[in-house]
Design a protein around this motif. Structure first.
Motif, PDB file in Angstrom:
ATOM      1  N   ILE A 196      48.983  34.448  51.296  1.00 21.94           N
ATOM      2  CA  ILE A 196      47.789  34.251  52.267  1.00 21.94           C
ATOM      3  C   ILE A 196      47.002  34.744  51.484  1.00 21.94           C
ATOM      4  O   ILE A 196      46.742  35.308  50.714  1.00 21.94           O
ATOM      5  CB  ILE A 196      47.441  34.048  53.459  1.00 21.94           C
ATOM      6  N   ILE A 197      45.674  33.336  50.862  1.00 19.67           N
ATOM      7  CA  ILE A 197      44.832  34.121  49.628  1.00 19.67           C
ATOM      8  C   ILE A 197      43.246  34.890  50.147  1.00 19.67           C
ATOM      9  O   ILE A 197      42.894  33.866  51.231  1.00 19.67           O
ATOM     10  CB  ILE A 197      44.352  32.827  48.770  1.00 19.67           C
TER      11      ILE A 197
ATOM     12  N   SER B  99      36.898  33.100  46.108  1.00 20.71           N
ATOM     13  CA  SER B  99      37.024  32.804  44.955  1.00 20.71           C
ATOM     14  C   SER B  99      36.465  30.943  45.104  1.00 20.71           C
ATOM     15  O   SER B  99      37.188  30.560  45.991  1.00 20.71           O
ATOM     16  CB  SER B  99      38.487  33.287  44.594  1.00 20.71           C
ATOM     17  N   ILE B 100      35.954  31.000  43.925  1.00 20.21           N
ATOM     18  CA  ILE B 100      36.018  29.515  43.648  1.00 20.21           C
ATOM     19  C   ILE B 100      37.441  28.922  43.122  1.00 20.21           C
ATOM     20  O   ILE B 100      37.647  29.543  42.316  1.00 20.21           O
ATOM     21  CB  ILE B 100      34.744  29.179  43.026  1.00 20.21           C
TER      22      ILE B 100
ATOM     23  N   ASP C  38      43.871  44.146  43.185  1.00 22.82           N
ATOM     24  CA  ASP C  38      43.452  43.309  42.624  1.00 22.82           C
ATOM     25  C   ASP C  38      41.828  42.866  43.298  1.00 22.82           C
ATOM     26  O   ASP C  38      41.923  42.376  44.834  1.00 22.82           O
ATOM     27  CB  ASP C  38      44.769  41.869  42.748  1.00 22.82           C
ATOM     28  N   GLU C  39      41.159  41.824  42.665  1.00 24.67           N
ATOM     29  CA  GLU C  39      39.541  41.281  42.790  1.00 24.67           C
ATOM     30  C   GLU C  39      40.167  40.481  44.580  1.00 24.67           C
ATOM     31  O   GLU C  39      39.076  40.266  45.304  1.00 24.67           O
ATOM     32  CB  GLU C  39      38.577  41.035  42.354  1.00 24.67           C
ATOM     33  N   ILE C  40      40.721  39.078  43.452  1.00 22.29           N
ATOM     34  CA  ILE C  40      41.632  38.096  44.795  1.00 22.29           C
ATOM     35  C   ILE C  40      43.268  38.726  45.112  1.00 22.29           C
ATOM     36  O   ILE C  40      43.702  38.696  43.883  1.00 22.29           O
ATOM     37  CB  ILE C  40      41.385  36.825  43.640  1.00 22.29           C
ATOM     38  N   PHE C  41      43.485  38.913  46.254  1.00 27.05           N
ATOM     39  CA  PHE C  41      44.543  38.956  46.503  1.00 27.05           C
ATOM     40  C   PHE C  41      45.484  38.391  47.993  1.00 27.05           C
ATOM     41  O   PHE C  41      44.911  37.754  47.961  1.00 27.05           O
ATOM     42  CB  PHE C  41      44.457  40.454  46.722  1.00 27.05           C
TER      43      PHE C  41
END
Length: 207
Positions: free
Chosen positions: A97-98, A9-10, A125-128
């Motif tokens: 922690i991403i 992720s940006i 979620d795509e980002i978790f």
């Protein structure tokens, strides 16, 4: 245990997803394959500053009593963390922690000579985020402060028991709705151990 993750992720995506600001955007780490043994600075959010995404915490927690930085813990067993010298005094130091994925291997034989690699992600979620603990370690010789973290693991659910069949453990993956609950120090950490806590994951064999 979990030692390999992905973070693609940006900055704009992370700030929108977590409703938080990145402390140093030029330091944000993105990579399709992060090796925990290299102690990378993966972005995290702490309970003390839930509106800041920190980029200066390295993976591999150094306990406050360590005499040097050779002693690092990549994972903390959530069921027994409150008993272990490395973690029992910092279980209130919670962090997110991403990630966008993590990796584990299925052993095809008893010795692991043949393995299949899997990429695992949240099905929601795509980002978790993973549940973790963080700490500030002060070098007794130089006074230098190092910010470090460790990832919590628990007993594997059905999917991860098949994939991680030689250890049968998995990282504690949080749902978006439960991230603030994890960051709340009044919440018992055991509440996030499987089977009391579990979210749906998806996996793809990549080799």
């Amino acid at each position: 245990m979990c030692n390999y993750t992905e973070q693609l992720s940006i900055d704009i995506e992370l700030e929108e997803r977590f409703d938080a600001k990145i402390d140093e955007k030029e330091s944000l780490l993105t990579s399709p394959y992060l090796n925990g043994f290299a102690n990378p600075n993966i972005p995290i959010i702490t309970e003390k500053e839930p509106k800041i995404i920190h980029t200066d915490y390295s993976w591999g927690l150094i306990p406050f009593w360590a005499k040097n930085d050779d002693f690092k813990s990549l994972n903390a067993v959530i069921e027994t963390a409150h008993e272990k010298p490395s973690f029992r005094s910092i279980t209130q130091n919670r962090c997110l922690i991403i990630a966008t994925g993590f990796f584990e291997w299925h052993w095809n034989d008893e010795k692991g000579r043949s393995k299949d690699k899997y990429k695992i992600q949240s099905d929601q979620d795509e980002i978790f985020s993973f549940a973790g603990f963080h700490n500030h370690w002060v070098n007794p010789d130089t006074g230098e402060i190092k910010n470090t973290f460790t990832m919590c693991t628990t007993v594997a659910n059905e999917l991860m028991e098949y994939i991680h069949n030689h250890k049968k453990r998995m990282p504690v993956v949080l749902s978006k709705e439960d991230e603030s609950k994890w960051l709340d120090p009044s919440t018992k950490i055991i509440d996030f151990a499987f089977p009391a806590y579990d979210i749906k994951l998806k996996a793809k064999k990549i080799s």
